[in-house]
Design an enzyme around this catalytic site. Sequence first.
Site, mmCIF file in Angstrom:
data_model
loop_
_atom_site.group_PDB
_atom_site.id
_atom_site.type_symbol
_atom_site.label_atom_id
_atom_site.label_comp_id
_atom_site.label_asym_id
_atom_site.label_seq_id
_atom_site.Cartn_x
_atom_site.Cartn_y
_atom_site.Cartn_z
ATOM 1 N N HIS A 18 3.732 -2.205 3.109
ATOM 2 C CA HIS A 18 3.794 -0.849 2.548
ATOM 3 C C HIS A 18 5.109 -0.676 1.796
ATOM 4 O O HIS A 18 6.178 -0.702 2.412
ATOM 5 C CB HIS A 18 3.688 0.183 3.672
ATOM 6 C CG HIS A 18 2.391 0.104 4.413
ATOM 7 N ND1 HIS A 18 2.159 -0.831 5.398
ATOM 8 C CD2 HIS A 18 1.254 0.813 4.288
ATOM 9 C CE1 HIS A 18 0.915 -0.676 5.862
ATOM 10 N NE2 HIS A 18 0.348 0.305 5.197
ATOM 11 N N ASP A 28 0.811 -1.218 0.000
ATOM 12 C CA ASP A 28 0.000 0.000 0.000
ATOM 13 C C ASP A 28 0.845 1.270 0.000
ATOM 14 O O ASP A 28 2.006 1.267 0.412
ATOM 15 C CB ASP A 28 -0.875 0.035 1.262
ATOM 16 C CG ASP A 28 -1.969 -1.021 1.238
ATOM 17 O OD1 ASP A 28 -1.918 -1.923 0.380
ATOM 18 O OD2 ASP A 28 -2.866 -0.922 2.099
HETATM 19 ZN ZN LIG Z 1 -2.602 3.206 3.183
#
Ligand SMILES: [Zn+2]
Length: 309
Positions: free
Chosen positions: A260, A114
Amino acid sequence: MENTLKTIDSKELSPSLQAKAIISGLTRRGFLLLTATLGSCAVADPLLGTVRPSAKPGSSAIKTPSNTGYQTPRIRGTVPTNPDMTMGTDFSSKSGISFSRVLVSGKYIALTFDDGPHPQNTPRLLNMLRARNIKATFYVIGRNVELYPQVVRRTVAEGHEIGNHSQTHRLLSKLSDSQIRSELSRCRDAVNRAAGVQPRTMRPPYGGLNQRQREMVHAEYGYPVILWSVDPLDWKRPGPAVVSSRILAGASAGGIVLAHDLHAQTVDAMPATLDNLLLRGYQFVTVSQLLAMKNNSPVHQTAVAPAAH
Ligand SMILES: [Zn+2]
């Protein structure tokens, strides 16, 4: 699958002088300012919205371009590699509205990254994935896509899937419906402009989207809401070894791993994590491939509630 690379001019895949100019100076500072305010997708309790199977009759299968048919050039070397995945990516809108995992009969797992694209860490991660023939799903922020479109083009060209993570990473559950539409439409359009494909699923920032909003998003965009079954809390930057051990501890068949790609530590953790999972027999698929498997499974299934963290 056939529609994979047709919308991408191969000349665009090499970084152009223009693209290099985009990365420089002000825009990079803007990116850092943006990401500094982001926090994590996973701060909010993913149980914010109750998860249940779709009550609405779905329509036809979602058909938007994807490129998961890309075959990685064979690299004979020192790392284990993921087998070529021939399964389809078409999933039915009847499959459900929210997923944190999918019940599958094989040892399949979906990696999701993400908050990118990031100008350095995402390409570094792409190199690691390519070396292992692994396809992942990237939930991108539209504003970052506009800053680094060439990174998204490369991501798509190498067979990964792009998901919608909103334009500016606000907590969508606090927004009006029209603001949510703006956040999703702008991200979708940025991805389409950058790489000629459309996101097929979405992940709400912080996991925050209530059930009514999820149904609205599903009905209007066709997006299933994708949460996660494994959260290594990598945004807290606990160090690559901890990120890796948490993912390995939480991995399971049909699982969806949250990470991430804007954090260097997360990318640093990937080689050991990926190799370990491959050696344990996991096969990596994209989120759409995982959802498509749900349709094809003979086992009756319902959407599964997210794991609490
Ligand atoms: Zn996010």
